[in-house]
Design a protein around this motif. Structure first.
Motif, PDB file in Angstrom:
ATOM      1  N   ALA A  86       0.893  -1.221   0.034  1.00 20.70           N
ATOM      2  CA  ALA A  86       0.011  -0.089   0.009  1.00 20.70           C
ATOM      3  C   ALA A  86       0.673   1.272   0.031  1.00 20.70           C
ATOM      4  CB  ALA A  86      -1.013  -0.082   1.301  1.00 20.70           C
ATOM      5  N   PHE A  87       2.056   1.037   0.792  1.00 23.21           N
ATOM      6  CA  PHE A  87       2.862   2.358   0.835  1.00 23.21           C
ATOM      7  C   PHE A  87       3.642   2.524  -0.554  1.00 23.21           C
ATOM      8  CE2 PHE A  87       6.332   4.899   2.624  1.00 23.21           C
ATOM      9  CZ  PHE A  87       5.389   5.494   3.737  1.00 23.21           C
ATOM     10  N   MET A  88       3.787   1.364  -1.508  1.00 21.68           N
ATOM     11  CA  MET A  88       4.204   1.504  -2.773  1.00 21.68           C
ATOM     12  C   MET A  88       3.177   2.212  -3.452  1.00 21.68           C
ATOM     13  SD  MET A  88       6.038  -2.123  -3.235  1.00 21.68           S
ATOM     14  CE  MET A  88       6.064  -2.267  -4.894  1.00 21.68           C
ATOM     15  N   LEU A  89       1.945   1.858  -3.395  1.00 23.67           N
ATOM     16  CA  LEU A  89       1.012   2.756  -4.055  1.00 23.67           C
ATOM     17  C   LEU A  89       0.812   3.909  -3.837  1.00 23.67           C
ATOM     18  CD1 LEU A  89      -1.113   1.675  -6.071  1.00 23.67           C
ATOM     19  CD2 LEU A  89      -2.763   1.384  -3.902  1.00 23.67           C
ATOM     20  N   LEU A  90       1.033   4.174  -2.508  1.00 25.16           N
ATOM     21  CA  LEU A  90       1.075   5.534  -2.082  1.00 25.16           C
ATOM     22  C   LEU A  90       2.185   6.598  -2.794  1.00 25.16           C
ATOM     23  CD1 LEU A  90      -0.301   7.693   0.134  1.00 25.16           C
ATOM     24  CD2 LEU A  90       1.601   6.967   1.631  1.00 25.16           C
ATOM     25  N   LEU A  91       3.108   5.922  -2.719  1.00 22.31           N
ATOM     26  CA  LEU A  91       4.531   6.832  -3.593  1.00 22.31           C
ATOM     27  C   LEU A  91       4.352   6.548  -4.927  1.00 22.31           C
ATOM     28  CD1 LEU A  91       7.268   5.822  -1.078  1.00 22.31           C
ATOM     29  CD2 LEU A  91       5.879   7.673  -0.936  1.00 22.31           C
ATOM     30  N   GLY A  92       3.494   5.659  -5.424  1.00 23.81           N
ATOM     31  CA  GLY A  92       3.720   5.359  -7.041  1.00 23.81           C
ATOM     32  C   GLY A  92       4.989   5.134  -7.259  1.00 23.81           C
ATOM     33  N   TRP A  93       5.119   3.862  -6.629  1.00 24.95           N
ATOM     34  CA  TRP A  93       6.679   3.253  -7.018  1.00 24.95           C
ATOM     35  C   TRP A  93       6.382   1.683  -7.604  1.00 24.95           C
ATOM     36  CZ3 TRP A  93       9.771  -0.595  -4.565  1.00 24.95           C
ATOM     37  CH2 TRP A  93      11.155  -0.772  -4.940  1.00 24.95           C
ATOM     38  N   ARG A  94       6.464   1.457  -8.967  1.00 23.88           N
ATOM     39  CA  ARG A  94       6.163   0.437  -9.183  1.00 23.88           C
ATOM     40  C   ARG A  94       4.565   0.139  -9.352  1.00 23.88           C
ATOM     41  NH1 ARG A  94      10.680  -3.360 -10.249  1.00 23.88           N
ATOM     42  NH2 ARG A  94      12.425  -2.107  -9.687  1.00 23.88           N
ATOM     43  N   THR A  95       3.860   0.839  -9.773  1.00 20.94           N
ATOM     44  CA  THR A  95       2.561   1.226  -9.260  1.00 20.94           C
ATOM     45  C   THR A  95       1.723   0.087  -9.825  1.00 20.94           C
ATOM     46  OG1 THR A  95       2.948   3.572  -9.655  1.00 20.94           O
ATOM     47  CG2 THR A  95       0.469   2.773  -9.354  1.00 20.94           C
ATOM     48  N   ARG A  96       1.804  -0.436 -10.903  1.00 21.14           N
ATOM     49  CA  ARG A  96       0.994  -1.375 -11.610  1.00 21.14           C
ATOM     50  C   ARG A  96       1.100  -2.843 -10.674  1.00 21.14           C
ATOM     51  NH1 ARG A  96      -1.520  -1.931 -16.344  1.00 21.14           N
ATOM     52  NH2 ARG A  96      -1.423   0.350 -16.210  1.00 21.14           N
ATOM     53  N   LEU A  97       2.598  -2.986 -10.270  1.00 20.50           N
ATOM     54  CA  LEU A  97       2.874  -4.161  -9.588  1.00 20.50           C
ATOM     55  C   LEU A  97       2.180  -3.982  -7.977  1.00 20.50           C
ATOM     56  CD1 LEU A  97       4.425  -6.901  -9.191  1.00 20.50           C
ATOM     57  CD2 LEU A  97       6.344  -5.434  -8.025  1.00 20.50           C
ATOM     58  N   ALA A  98       2.464  -2.768  -7.523  1.00 21.61           N
ATOM     59  CA  ALA A  98       1.806  -2.478  -6.380  1.00 21.61           C
ATOM     60  C   ALA A  98       0.383  -2.618  -6.308  1.00 21.61           C
ATOM     61  CB  ALA A  98       2.360  -1.095  -5.681  1.00 21.61           C
ATOM     62  N   THR A  99      -0.264  -2.101  -7.428  1.00 20.69           N
ATOM     63  CA  THR A  99      -1.837  -2.135  -7.277  1.00 20.69           C
ATOM     64  C   THR A  99      -2.233  -3.873  -7.263  1.00 20.69           C
ATOM     65  OG1 THR A  99      -1.881  -0.474  -8.795  1.00 20.69           O
ATOM     66  CG2 THR A  99      -3.806  -1.502  -8.496  1.00 20.69           C
TER      67      THR A  99
END
Lengths: 456, 450
Positions: A86-99
């Motif tokens: 969720a934190f990765m999603l928040l930062l938008g880091w490797r967003t597709r994978l994080a989603t």
């Protein structure tokens, strides 16, 4: 025509990025709130041990990695994993994978304990699923920070964005259809009936019950809004002005709901879902920007959710079984029947427990002396909405098998912090069923048993 | 201490990685032939029973997430992909970690089909996570992702990997305390009488009792001597190569006489890091150090505590570490002496039309005669292991019987359906000097199909 469609179903990438941030924060807050009941809801020491779950919900399409182990430590580890994604999603880091990972962990969590899920959880799952098909990280993200943002499109459209926006619209529109199918709502009594089910009603909701004419008016207002908002949100004319008006109305509606009902995270998730509907101030051209694979998948799933909603609203309509199973597996199976329980009777729980010293205490109210009189606010008896949901089901006959595990959990939970003569030896679960308001309640014994040695 | 003794060549590690990944792939393919039987809710260990009766509190398995063959097939495919990544050396560290996770997960799904080789494979992969496995013969190297390193490296990781092999042979030597190993050297004679394993070549060797005595003597003492020779401070290069080669030959010898599944292969792959593939170069020290050192010490005390007549040495509060990371190991191989009884299974089932069939032999007519080659009555080594465990764990018998009923009725579809079955084990005692007894017919279970 095509241009108009692309216009209606387009999303502003800045708003999608805002939505992404909101989504990630919602997941993190959800995890934090859930973790306060980690042992109770997700471990073998809780209300739903894994063996019982498998026995009762043998749906082969619902896989859950949270079944890998039954200890609180392992569940905490998975919670931490979900928080990292969720934190990765928040930062938008490797967003597709994080989603993708966030969605997998959320669906897995839902499947670990379906007994405590509410409409908000379902909605959140659907939003996260559709997020896989829209560009969430074009702005305000680590993925994007390296590239120049000026020459990227402001607005994107495609089957993915259409699916996303339609999913949100379906929630309201089919909620309206469900209500419209019920005479109580059509005759203007629906809202009053809903508010009369007190375990879900707040103080304000209770007060509103004194104004029947107002409730009748609000009943139709709710119906009208739920029917009109989804249609007008996708209006081809005056799109911007109508949308802004509709979003304000929608926010008002959700605010009103959350003032009158205890709905867990539903109002919050609904507000979140409105973010991508705001139209951009710049009226730049919407650019079609999605891969072929994404387009095909999104079209397929769009058909899935349409069929599923149609089936739930019109029982005569049957969707093909393969679609059925597929949607179930992806947790896209949806039924937006909100706020109507005309058949549910009011009532409250009293759970006396006998200690080794002979003293009797009330386990639901954490140790206060036992009383069978009616609490002033029935909805305030429970720690949070998940418990409220769980307890609502517990009294039903078909759920009788769960009572033993609930009682055992209460024993374990109490005895973890109490020794000697303070130890809990026996519990009884009463449900005080109120057949008619203010005419006393019938005391129904749901369960009675000793804590036993094994439970210590 | 001379660090060179505990160092590995990058090339050896590269070959070691390739060997590991091939074993994982082959193991997955073999296991996949019993996908439904061993890993699904329709098999011998449905999840519901697993959760309520057999699950160890600290064991975890993502294979428990779903109960259908389809879901298991998905996880098998995933594990296959990670093993392929490992084979090619593409993102090697990640591939090693993911392969290890899925291997532990697979093992914990059904522990009744596990054997010593699985523990060894798990440990090799575990130590592999701390090593530069992808520094040679890999895509990572080709793509320039590997930092500059000397050809020969030393870390607590390499020491632990080599030390693990030492522990394997040293502790199996300690466990082999029976007179069959230490005094009259009859161990191999008994081992070759264990019917479920022995191959035609093993049966052939059984005629030469004196030879077997000699080999027994060699095996037991080389397990001790060889374990130390692997770390010989004198002529280290040649001595360790020789010792490792002899261990490999020993494994090949075993595999000719006994069907031990993947054991010989894992045993050989475990020896690869001992071989030198480059000229003597300056040794480079690399990390990480703390974790492998900690785990190695932990394992050492775990092993000591598992010896007979030694109390458990790991305090109760720390057992979770061994269980969670699946460091559990004992190396009780043919110890304290090889089994002295074995035999064969007969499972007569009664059909609706009163016909009797042997469920253990694909529905052929029931016969109580000794099969010509008992080891061939088992489909593979997993079943061999499972059927041996069935003799010991009573609780699993009805589960197996239930699986047989369901399997038969599903496979045959049309009536007559299977109604009832009996689980017989024909117990055969091994006596010295080729004397034979009459097999004892023991009924393990009588079961009525639901």
């Amino acid at each position: 025509m095509k241009k108009k469609l692309a216009e209606i179903f387009s999303c502003n990438v800045r708003l999608l990025a805002l939505f992404r941030i909101g989504l990630a924060l919602t997941i993190i807050v959800d995890l934090i709130l859930r973790s306060t009941d980690l042992t109770a809801h997700y471990t073998d020491q809780g209300i739903l041990p894994r063996a019982l779950l498998i026995k009762e919900f043998s749906n082969p399409w619902h896989a859950s990695i949270h079944l890998a182990n039954g200890t609180a430590l392992f569940q905490a580890f998975l919670f931490a994993g979900a928080a990292v994604f969720a934190f990765m999603l928040l930062l938008g880091w490797r967003t597709r994978l994080a989603t993708l990972l966030s969605w997998l962990f959320l669906v897995s969590l839902h499947s670990r304990n379906p007994k405590i899920l509410g409409g908000g959880d379902l909605f959140l799952g659907c939003l996260l699923f559709w997020s896989l098909f829209v560009p969430l990280a074009r702005r305000y993200s680590l993925d994007q920070s390296s590239k120049a943002s000026s020459d990227l499109p402001e607005r994107v459209s495609g089957v993915g964005t259409a699916g996303f926006l339609l999913q949100v619209a379906f929630v309201y529109f089919f909620s309206f259809l469900h209500k419209w199918n019920i005479d109580l709502w059509r005759s203007g009594e629906g809202l009053r009936a809903s508010l009369s089910y007190e375990p879900y009603t707040t103080q304000i909701g209770l007060a509103l019950l004194n104004y029947p004419h107002l409730l009748k008016f609000l009943n139709f207002a709710v119906l009208a809004l739920e029917a009109a908002i989804p249609l007008l949100l996708l209006s081809p004319f005056f799109t911007r002005q109508i949308r802004i008006l509709m979003i304000l109305l929608m926010g008002g509606l959700q605010l009103a709901f959350s003032l009158c009902f205890t709905l867990g995270n539903f109002p919050w998730v609904s507000m979140l879902a409105m973010i991508p509907f705001w139209l951009p101030l710049s009226s730049s051209q919407a650019i079609e920007d999605e891969t072929m694979v994404s387009r095909i998948l999104a079209s397929f799933f769009l058909i899935c959710i349409l069929l599923w909603n149609l089936e739930s609203a019109f029982p005569a309509f049957k969707m093909p079984t393969s679609f059925h199973q597929m949607s179930r597996g992806l947790r896209l199976s949806q039924e937006w029947k909100m706020y109507m329980n005309p058949s549910d009777k009011n009532g409250w729980y009293v759970i006396p427990g006998r200690l080794a010293s002979g003293e009797v205490i009330d386990l639901l109210r954490r140790g206060k002396t036992v009383g069978f009189e009616r609490p002033r606010l029935l909805s305030a008896l429970y720690k949070n909405h998940r418990w409220r949901k769980y307890m609502r089901g517990l009294r039903k006959d078909r759920n009788s098998i769960y009572r033993r595990y609930f009682a055992h959990y209460l024993c374990r939970d109490w005895n973890a912090g109490h020794r000697g003569k303070d130890r809990l030896e026996e519990t009884t679960i009463y449900f005080m069923l109120e057949k008619q308001k203010k005419i006393g309640a019938e005391r129904i014994k749901l369960w009675s048993g000793s804590c036993g040695k094994a439970m210590s | 201490m001379n660090k060179d003794l505990f160092s590995c060549d990058l090339r050896s590690l590269g070959i070691f990685r390739i060997g590991l990944s091939l074993i994982i792939l082959v193991d997955l393919i073999c296991r996949a032939t019993d996908l439904a039987a061993h890993y699904t809710d329709l098999g011998v260990l449905p999840r519901q029973v697993h959760f309520s009766q057999f699950s160890d509190i600290w064991h975890w398995s993502f294979h428990l997430a779903g109960g259908s063959a389809r879901f298991q097939a998905f996880l098998f495919l995933l594990a296959g992909v990670f093993a392929l990544m490992l084979l090619l050396g593409w993102r090697t560290r990640l591939a090693t970690v993911l392969s290890w996770i899925l291997l532990v997960s697979l093992h914990n799904r059904n522990t009744k089909i596990l054997e010593g080789s699985d523990a060894l494979l798990r440990m090799l992969l575990f130590w592999g996570m701390f090593l530069p496995l992808g520094a040679r013969y890999s895509l990572d190297q080709r793509l320039g992702r590997v930092p500059q390193m000397s050809e020969r490296v030393f870390s607590m990781g390499t020491a632990a990997l080599l030390g693990q092999v030492f522990l394997l042979y040293f502790f199996t030597w300690l466990h082999k305390s029976g007179p069959e190993w230490r005094a009259d050297y009859s161990a191999l004679y008994y081992a070759l009488h264990v019917d479920r394993w022995v191959t035609p070549f093993g049966l052939f060797l059984l005629r030469y009792q004196e030879l077997l005595k000699g080999v027994t003597f060699f095996v037991i003492w080389f397990e001790l001597l060889g374990a130390f020779l692997l770390f010989s401070p004198f002529w280290n290069g040649p001595v360790r190569t020789l010792a490792a080669s002899i261990f490999c030959l020993m494994q090949i010898g075993f595999s000719l006489c006994l069907s031990l599944g993947i054991f010989p292969w894992v045993g050989i792959v475990a020896m690869i890091p001992f071989f030198r593939f480059s000229k003597p170069v300056t040794l480079q020290r690399i990390g990480p150090n703390f974790l492998p050192a900690f785990f190695f010490v932990y394992i050492f005390f775990w092993l000591l505590g598992a010896l007979p007549n030694v109390p458990r040495l790991i305090p109760g509060h720390f057992v979770w570490i061994g269980k969670t990371f699946r460091l559990e190991q004992r190396w009780r191989l043919f110890a304290p002496h090889p089994a002295k009884t074995d035999g064969w299974y007969v499972i007569p089932g009664r059909l609706e039309d009163e016909r009797k069939v042997d469920l253990f032999r694909q529905g052929r007519p029931v016969s109580w005669k000794r099969p010509k080659l008992i080891s061939a009555t088992f489909k593979n080594n997993r079943w061999r292991r499972y059927m041996r465990n069935l003799r010991k764990s009573k609780k699993h018998r009805p589960l197996y019987a239930d699986y047989l009923c369901r399997d038969w009725n599903r496979r045959h579809g049309v009536p007559p359906r299977l109604v009832k079955l009996d689980l017989y084990f024909m117990k055969d005692k091994t006596l010295l000097n080729y004397r034979s007894t009459k097999p004892k017919k023991t009924r393990l279970l009588s079961y009525r199909c639901l």
